[in-house]
Design a protein around this motif. Structure first.
Motif, PDB file in Angstrom:
ATOM      1  N   TRP A  51      39.488 -34.605  55.109  1.00 11.89           N
ATOM      2  CA  TRP A  51      39.460 -33.620  54.821  1.00 11.89           C
ATOM      3  C   TRP A  51      38.906 -32.329  56.194  1.00 11.89           C
ATOM      4  CZ3 TRP A  51      38.895 -31.448  50.400  1.00 11.89           C
ATOM      5  CH2 TRP A  51      39.259 -32.692  48.981  1.00 11.89           C
ATOM      6  N   VAL A  52      38.655 -32.486  57.413  1.00 12.38           N
ATOM      7  CA  VAL A  52      39.180 -32.109  58.329  1.00 12.38           C
ATOM      8  C   VAL A  52      40.186 -30.958  57.974  1.00 12.38           C
ATOM      9  CG1 VAL A  52      39.118 -31.690  60.889  1.00 12.38           C
ATOM     10  CG2 VAL A  52      37.655 -32.680  59.945  1.00 12.38           C
ATOM     11  N   LEU A  55      40.445 -28.415  54.471  1.00 13.70           N
ATOM     12  CA  LEU A  55      39.855 -27.729  54.981  1.00 13.70           C
ATOM     13  C   LEU A  55      39.848 -26.455  56.204  1.00 13.70           C
ATOM     14  CD1 LEU A  55      35.662 -29.697  55.187  1.00 13.70           C
ATOM     15  CD2 LEU A  55      37.439 -28.369  53.420  1.00 13.70           C
ATOM     16  N   PHE A  56      40.444 -27.263  57.227  1.00 12.04           N
ATOM     17  CA  PHE A  56      41.058 -26.347  58.340  1.00 12.04           C
ATOM     18  C   PHE A  56      42.034 -25.304  57.631  1.00 12.04           C
ATOM     19  CE2 PHE A  56      44.390 -25.658  61.544  1.00 12.04           C
ATOM     20  CZ  PHE A  56      43.773 -25.110  62.914  1.00 12.04           C
ATOM     21  N   HIS A 244      36.749 -21.581  53.704  1.00  9.57           N
ATOM     22  CA  HIS A 244      37.695 -22.556  53.124  1.00  9.57           C
ATOM     23  C   HIS A 244      36.305 -22.734  51.727  1.00  9.57           C
ATOM     24  CE1 HIS A 244      35.162 -23.475  57.028  1.00  9.57           C
ATOM     25  NE2 HIS A 244      35.117 -24.682  56.005  1.00  9.57           N
ATOM     26  N   VAL A 273      31.287 -32.404  59.002  1.00  5.56           N
ATOM     27  CA  VAL A 273      33.216 -32.576  58.884  1.00  5.56           C
ATOM     28  C   VAL A 273      33.624 -31.262  58.919  1.00  5.56           C
ATOM     29  CG1 VAL A 273      35.179 -32.003  56.797  1.00  5.56           C
ATOM     30  CG2 VAL A 273      33.907 -34.230  56.842  1.00  5.56           C
ATOM     31  N   GLU A 274      31.993 -30.263  58.426  1.00  3.39           N
ATOM     32  CA  GLU A 274      32.156 -29.110  58.558  1.00  3.39           C
ATOM     33  C   GLU A 274      32.024 -28.730  60.211  1.00  3.39           C
ATOM     34  OE1 GLU A 274      32.433 -25.472  58.041  1.00  3.39           O
ATOM     35  OE2 GLU A 274      32.689 -26.448  56.301  1.00  3.39           O
ATOM     36  N   THR A 277      35.225 -28.862  61.395  1.00  2.62           N
ATOM     37  CA  THR A 277      36.117 -28.062  61.131  1.00  2.62           C
ATOM     38  C   THR A 277      36.083 -26.529  61.363  1.00  2.62           C
ATOM     39  OG1 THR A 277      36.813 -28.573  58.898  1.00  2.62           O
ATOM     40  CG2 THR A 277      36.968 -26.955  58.399  1.00  2.62           C
ATOM     41  N   LEU A 281      38.954 -23.867  63.048  1.00  2.00           N
ATOM     42  CA  LEU A 281      39.028 -22.848  62.999  1.00  2.00           C
ATOM     43  C   LEU A 281      38.891 -21.780  64.156  1.00  2.00           C
ATOM     44  CD1 LEU A 281      37.708 -22.848  59.082  1.00  2.00           C
ATOM     45  CD2 LEU A 281      40.243 -22.427  59.956  1.00  2.00           C
TER      46      LEU A 281
END
Length: 453
Positions: A51-52, A55-56, A244, A273-274, A277, A281
């Motif tokens: 998921w990282v 989202l990235f 994202h 996770v956020e 990410t 980013l």
């Protein structure tokens, strides 16, 4: 929202009070069926790092393709301040938005269903329309971008004749949409496959451009705006370039499933996770932005803007070196594909929801899978038309980022947190207030720029 067919988790008194606000009657029968489906999966679709990376990949596309052209045109100091500010903005805003799903005491509702259940069908429909306008045009932007990138690559790097835009658009958009339509798990896998080499190549290009940096030229570049105004005008494009949002609702639902509906555990996982990410980013994208801005100069950025091509395609055409000639379009195409998938995920969610809201009886005739295929066909047809028409990408970015994404990611969560008992404990937190103020500023700047321009 009390329904014996939709079992709830937890039994604490304050959560029961929160759940009482979720009005089942605000949701259509099609929504209820979809909620059951969202709860029913045997296994989550993605791990922590998957998921990282997803989202990235969703956010990195616009940042590396268009941000250097826009952000660098305001000069040195606005870009310095923007670099310092964007990290907290990305992390706090997207975590706040994800909380609409991850902190919901009712399991299995996506972001639009949470808003509708809490605020009613009219507000839910208005939010869904804003959501759709914040995500669907981005799919069109990437369809335009990949068509222009392929056209530039064939003519400038391969030395071939110009191919019809219809042929390029149908081929490129068809392959991307078709790959997504096969299934979400394949999409996540492909995003993972593409993003790792994308990260390496992005770093390689940023480092490769270092010898071409010209600090004196960039610092002496005088924008027509003062520093504070330049910073404000960068913000709408920054918001778009790091967004994202499109994949956050499904990500939070997947994490909710992984944590078996435990609100606290879901919140912790989503935050972690956020955070990873956002760090990735900002680190990779802003290093690339600075490297491009310092090597392009004002004239190069203006030329790239006029050609309506990603900055990488312009660099490939101007440097005439084999390394840049081949790696630039590869990076651009990989970035577009990963971002296209993430935004198609959100477009599917938003379009299906609008259809269920506007024509619930019609939507009820079709299974969730049939609705998905219908959305994919709609996206394919309209994205091809947009790619052939080739409108200005940067103009579209300013409006989408400064109006729709700013409202959805920065303002709407704070409004919901103030209204709903389920989220009251987030309403007065410093990060929520910071996100709300930033969103109001960004929207005001965008509207002012549109009126003044």
């Amino acid at each position: 929202m009390t329904d014996p067919q939709l079992p709830e988790q937890h039994s604490e008194e304050h959560l029961e009070l929160s759940r009482a606000e979720f009005d089942r009657d605000n949701l259509s029968d099609a929504d209820i069926e979809q909620i059951k489906e969202q709860r029913a999966g045997d296994e989550p679709d993605g791990s922590f790092m998957r998921w990282v990376i997803t989202l990235f990949g969703t956010g990195v596309g616009a940042g590396i393709l268009f941000l250097p052209i826009n952000a660098g045109s305001f000069g040195f100091w606005p870009l310095v301040f923007a670099t310092l500010l964007i990290g907290p903005m990305v992390f706090f805003s997207h975590r706040t938005y994800a909380r609409i799903v991850s902190a919901s005491p009712v399991k299995g509702l996506d972001v639009l269903q949470v808003i509708t259940a809490l605020t009613g069908r009219k507000r839910g429909f208005a939010s869904a329309l804003m959501y759709w306008l914040g995500i669907y045009p981005v799919v069109l932007i990437y369809a335009i971008s990949i068509t222009n990138t392929l056209d530039s690559f064939i003519v400038n790097q391969l030395g071939g004749a110009q191919v019809s835009r219809w042929v390029l658009a149908v081929s490129a958009v068809g392959i991307m949409t078709g790959a997504y339509a096969v299934g979400k798990k394949l999409t996540l896998w492909l995003a993972n496959v593409l993003v790792y080499p994308l990260i390496i190549a992005l770093a390689a290009v940023s480092i490769y451009l270092i010898p071409k940096w010209d600090f004196a030229s960039f610092r002496s570049y005088e924008s027509s705006y003062p520093v504070w105004q330049g910073l404000l005008l960068i913000l709408p494009v920054l918001v778009f370039s790091f967004s994202h949002m499109a994949a956050l609702s499904q990500f939070a639902l997947d994490t909710q499933k992984k944590q078996d509906g435990d609100v606290a555990a879901t919140e912790r996982e989503v935050s972690k996770v956020e955070l990873v990410t956002a760090i990735m980013l900002v680190a990779f994208t802003m290093f690339f932005v600075w490297s491009c801005a310092l090597s392009l100069g004002a004239e190069g950025m203006d030329a790239a803007r006029e050609q309506n091509v990603p900055v990488l395609s312009y660099l490939a055409n101007q440097t005439h070196t084999p390394f840049m000639a081949w790696i630039s379009p590869i990076i651009a195409i990989a970035a577009i594909i990963t971002s296209f998938f993430g935004h198609l995920l959100g477009t599917e969610e938003g379009t299906a929801y609008l259809l269920r809201s506007v024509a619930p009886n019609f939507a009820a005739r079709f299974s969730a899978n049939a609705l998905r295929w219908g959305v994919n066909i709609f996206v394919f047809v309209t994205a091809v038309i947009a790619a052939v028409a080739n409108p200005s990408v940067l103009d579209m970015i300013s409006v989408v980022g400064g109006i729709f994404v700013a409202f959805l990611v920065y303002i709407m969560p704070a409004l919901l947190f103030h209204k709903a008992t389920a989220f009251k404990h987030y309403a007065r937190r410093p990060d929520t207030i910071f996100v709300l103020v930033a969103g109001l500023v960004i929207m005001a700047v965008t509207v002012w720029d549109m009126v003044a321009g």
